[in-house]
Design a protein around this motif. Sequence first.
Motif, short mmCIF file in Angstrom:
data_model
loop_
_atom_site.label_atom_id
_atom_site.label_comp_id
_atom_site.label_asym_id
_atom_site.label_seq_id
_atom_site.Cartn_x
_atom_site.Cartn_y
_atom_site.Cartn_z
N LYS A 89 0.84 -1.21 0.00
CA LYS A 89 0.00 0.00 0.00
C LYS A 89 0.87 1.24 0.00
O LYS A 89 0.57 2.24 -0.66
CB LYS A 89 -0.91 0.00 1.22
CG LYS A 89 -2.28 -0.60 0.91
CD LYS A 89 -3.28 -0.33 2.02
CE LYS A 89 -4.49 -1.21 1.79
NZ LYS A 89 -4.78 -2.10 2.92
N ALA A 90 1.97 1.17 0.77
CA ALA A 90 2.86 2.33 0.86
C ALA A 90 3.74 2.46 -0.38
O ALA A 90 4.21 3.56 -0.70
CB ALA A 90 3.73 2.21 2.11
N ASN A 91 4.00 1.34 -1.06
CA ASN A 91 4.84 1.35 -2.26
C ASN A 91 4.08 0.75 -3.43
O ASN A 91 4.41 -0.34 -3.89
CB ASN A 91 6.12 0.54 -2.03
CG ASN A 91 6.93 1.06 -0.87
OD1 ASN A 91 7.69 2.00 -1.01
ND2 ASN A 91 6.74 0.44 0.29
N LEU A 104 -4.88 -6.90 -1.82
CA LEU A 104 -3.50 -6.75 -2.31
C LEU A 104 -3.44 -6.27 -3.77
O LEU A 104 -2.64 -5.40 -4.13
CB LEU A 104 -2.77 -8.10 -2.19
CG LEU A 104 -1.32 -8.14 -2.67
CD1 LEU A 104 -0.42 -7.34 -1.73
CD2 LEU A 104 -0.81 -9.59 -2.76
N HIS A 105 -4.33 -6.82 -4.60
CA HIS A 105 -4.21 -6.62 -6.06
C HIS A 105 -4.17 -5.17 -6.54
O HIS A 105 -3.37 -4.85 -7.41
CB HIS A 105 -5.31 -7.40 -6.79
CG HIS A 105 -4.93 -8.83 -7.01
ND1 HIS A 105 -5.57 -9.67 -7.88
CD2 HIS A 105 -3.94 -9.59 -6.45
CE1 HIS A 105 -5.00 -10.86 -7.85
NE2 HIS A 105 -4.03 -10.84 -6.99
N PRO A 106 -5.01 -4.26 -5.99
CA PRO A 106 -4.97 -2.89 -6.52
C PRO A 106 -3.60 -2.23 -6.34
O PRO A 106 -3.27 -1.29 -7.07
CB PRO A 106 -6.03 -2.16 -5.70
CG PRO A 106 -6.91 -3.23 -5.17
CD PRO A 106 -6.06 -4.43 -4.99
N GLU A 136 -8.49 -17.95 -11.71
CA GLU A 136 -8.79 -17.67 -13.12
C GLU A 136 -10.15 -16.99 -13.26
O GLU A 136 -10.31 -16.04 -14.02
CB GLU A 136 -8.75 -18.99 -13.91
CG GLU A 136 -8.63 -18.85 -15.42
CD GLU A 136 -7.38 -18.12 -15.87
OE1 GLU A 136 -7.49 -17.30 -16.78
OE2 GLU A 136 -6.29 -18.35 -15.29
N THR A 137 -11.16 -17.46 -12.50
CA THR A 137 -12.49 -16.84 -12.62
C THR A 137 -12.51 -15.45 -12.01
O THR A 137 -13.21 -14.56 -12.50
CB THR A 137 -13.57 -17.69 -11.94
OG1 THR A 137 -13.01 -18.30 -10.80
CG2 THR A 137 -14.12 -18.74 -12.86
N ARG A 138 -11.73 -15.24 -10.93
CA ARG A 138 -11.76 -13.92 -10.28
C ARG A 138 -10.89 -12.89 -10.98
O ARG A 138 -11.28 -11.74 -11.16
CB ARG A 138 -11.32 -14.06 -8.82
CG ARG A 138 -12.39 -14.62 -7.93
CD ARG A 138 -11.86 -14.91 -6.53
NE ARG A 138 -12.92 -15.45 -5.70
CZ ARG A 138 -13.34 -16.70 -5.78
NH1 ARG A 138 -12.77 -17.54 -6.62
NH2 ARG A 138 -14.33 -17.12 -5.02
N TYR A 139 -9.65 -13.31 -11.33
CA TYR A 139 -8.69 -12.31 -11.81
C TYR A 139 -8.18 -12.60 -13.22
O TYR A 139 -7.40 -11.83 -13.77
CB TYR A 139 -7.48 -12.25 -10.86
CG TYR A 139 -7.87 -12.22 -9.41
CD1 TYR A 139 -8.55 -11.12 -8.88
CD2 TYR A 139 -7.59 -13.29 -8.56
CE1 TYR A 139 -8.93 -11.09 -7.55
CE2 TYR A 139 -7.95 -13.27 -7.23
CZ TYR A 139 -8.64 -12.17 -6.72
OH TYR A 139 -9.01 -12.15 -5.41
N GLY A 140 -8.60 -13.74 -13.82
CA GLY A 140 -8.04 -14.15 -15.11
C GLY A 140 -8.49 -13.30 -16.28
O GLY A 140 -7.79 -13.21 -17.29
#
Lengths: 572, 420
Positions: free
Chosen positions: B196-198, B258-260, B413-417
């Motif tokens: 988040k900081a980097n 985490l992803h954003p 795969e279904t969530r982020y693929g």
Amino acid sequence: MSKVLHSADLFSRLVKVTPYCLLALLTIPVLGGLMGVMLPAFGWAPALNKTNMSLAGFNVLWDTPGLSQMIGLSIRTGLISTLIAFALMIIMLAAFFNSVWLKRIEYVLSPILVIPHAAAAIAVSFLIAPSGLFTRLFSPWLTGWQLAPEGSLPYDAFGWSIIIGLVLKELPFLLLIALGILAQPELGKKLRMQHQIAINLGYYPMVAFFKVVLPNLYPLLRLPIFAVLAYASASVEMTLILGPNTPPTLAVAIMHWFNDVDLTLRIKASAGALLQLAITVGLLLIWLLLEKISAMIFSQSLINGRRHYAHQLVRAFTYIVTCVILVFIAAALIGLVFWSVAGYWRFPDTLPSSLVLLHFENAFTHIYTPLFNTLVVGVVSSGFATILVLLCLEAEQITAKPLAKWALLIIYLPLLVPSIAFLFGIVWLQQLLNSQHAFFNVIFVHLLFVLPYVFLSIADSYRRLDPRLARVAASLGSSPWKVFIQVKLPQLFAPILIAMALGLAISFGQYLSTQLAGGGRIATITTEAVTLANGASRRTSAVYAILQMGLPLLGFILAWGLPRYVFNNKQA
Amino acid sequence: MLANKFWQTLSRYSLCCVAFCICLIFSFKSLANTQLQSRWQQVESSGKDQSVYFYAWGGDAQINAYIQWAAEQVKAKYNIELVHIKLSDTSEAVSRVLAEKSANNHTQGSVDLIWINGANFAAMSKHGLLLKDWADKLPNFIYTNPENNPSVLFDFGLPTQGMEAPWGQASLTFYYDTLATSSPPQTLNKLLSWSKANPGRFSYPKPPDFLGMSFLKYALVVLHQHSDAMLQAKLNQPANDKNTAQVLDPLWTFLNKLHPNLWRNGEYFMQSGIQMRRLIDDTELSIGFTFSAPEVPAAVKRYDLPKSIRSYAMADGSLSNTHFVAIPYNASHQQSAQLVADFLLSPAAQAHKQKTAIWGDKTVLIQTSLSAEQQGLFKTVQPHPSALPLNSVKRTLSEPHPSWVEAINTGWETRYGASQ
């Protein structure tokens, strides 16, 4: 006399058989390879204990998240990159037709033809990445960046990075083919004369090119363009390195499914391969449609007598685009050379902090076997392909029957079927025959990819040979064999050498086919390079890319140099 | 009197009996031993003077050089021609064996020996593509102390059934650029706050890539460290429709947070650990990780990473596993391949492999089962500054059941693929 007659008969008979050999050579493995994909696609895979024919594979395929995005990306990048490469090739030809610059541009572009796709993609990604050469030139003195900034190229969702990479690879190929066609003595001379006449009639040179040369040139370019389009829509190496991956292009996804440890995914992969085949065929049809439409639109303007169309603007645009491309390619090549000798090279340094030969030394310790294998496979496959193609074309002339349309299609099949799926089928076929001769298997599969290019490269020159010379020779009592060797082949000296060099380049660049057909036992420069590119550093990849460029480049230098040398000697 | 005599006779008989039994046991044991010995003698005599086609990932110059060294050794010892077939992906070899099986080539296979990891092992053993019951009969196998060291008998929780011989051990190691960040996160939670900081300075390879999957498994195991025992136990059981959501939900919650903050906002994922290493060299990323700790100092020495790189192990645990070599069921040179596998397990070969200058791969042999002389082979020298400091792995986390790989992969795969 009887001896001559006898050998002449033998030659003619031999020649007449070759087209059938060629077709069998291509049909059997291609159909076998297709079978090896079709059967699992419809659920028949005994090794996985699946013997019920069903559409389950296709159902799983349709349920893949993002399938429509994958298809869209494949179509978009394939079509746009081919269109741009084609358009650039045409305007460059038009702007520099009959000028010394064309040859110079050709010299700069031709090394690109022989860089393997993976290496070219790495070179391009280094230019356009946020930490790439272009950003480094302006950092940190202008931008203040101490770490690489965030960026969107490469890996952008639209596929622009793939398009850039493909255009840079396809443009030299198309240009080389076009120049090969224009290098034919008769046709080239005729077109140049007509061009000159048009200029004398007051047409501006570029307009003269579009109105006089292009309509004669385009039909000969159609098949190479199809090969490019089919390749672009189904290629793996470039899209893997430059493209997005949530989701990737369909071809890349298929490759991942084939390589997945979950072996049942192969059913889905096979179904995907058939879908890829449909997409590629669809794209070729779209291209044909575009051809028809543009013919309709422009047929009138061919004869409307207008001498110029904002030609200053077009010329300026062409010069700028050409410069941009040359700068891009030069920067990529310079980048490659620097990486191959770079010590530490942290962002934002424009140049490496030290230059070392370590990467070359490491490469050279293991180079001899791969180098030997590369040369043997390349020379045998492209040599055999050239001989076979020449005999086939001679058969066409002896029997005065051109190859049927479907026969032509067969020659191009290896370029139209997505190679990963089709190769998996071939390996299956070779296993059925229990063929353990790795060298033979590799050469055989290389032949499938080399033959079409050699054919593409020579066929039109051969068919455009002035028949009067052969007729005169025959009427003077020369046997067909003598006419073939002493009259026809010398006229085709330049195209034959270029075709051989092209064949060598294609063979040198094969990765998947070498790996699969040889069971991995035949290491070539390219298999080593790709293995290391997947594993090792950009520095090692750069070394191998330079080595890979060196080999075929030698071939092309010979192909261009020899005819000049021979003709100069003759004139002297 | 009579009774006395009876007892005497009885005790004499029983003594004889016991002695006989002992003899019997010993003779059986020695029979079994001689059987093992004669089996191995047979392997030795028929395995000599042949070629072994060793299909192994060829992406690392150091590992390739080690295999080259092993080839010279078995050439001298058994006159075996060890040919390293360099793969860019091990599944290429799996494809090959599968193609051979589907073409009914059951004896003349081209793959003799294959370097394998848990996922490929699970796939190959499921489809009956591996030779059984040989690995635990290798003479050098006893040095792994299998009774007290289950890691050499199980691969990702699946029993190896003698189908693969252990070769080395690895654990998830992190590394960072000291010029970009001075205090790298030591736990999974801190990794989240650090990213988040980097923003944009961390990411992981796209599953099903082995390394990317390892990161997800590390996160999954750590996220369940404080779950109740029932839930934790499910990680070691096969994934099914009932338990999948319950076990994986904490992972998805974590990844959603985490992803954003990942590199490219989590819209593009790297293809491999090597691409990650290149991005760290390019300073686009500041933290990376690898399953092969010695890769980091080797890359620095080869100029592939800047000198400012340092390695460390996560404080909340390091995912660890053993890697193996296996013989396909249809290998042409099965005996020769066993000789090579046995050589790779020998103290000399394992010690050479563990040297950081050679490969740095941790041995699978247990020191206490080695002689003093053999232990001496494993003495270490001063490590490179960027190498993982000795004994920095405080906690090892074991791999969850292999079926979780597919469950994670499908869910991912279904969530982020397919973003957008």
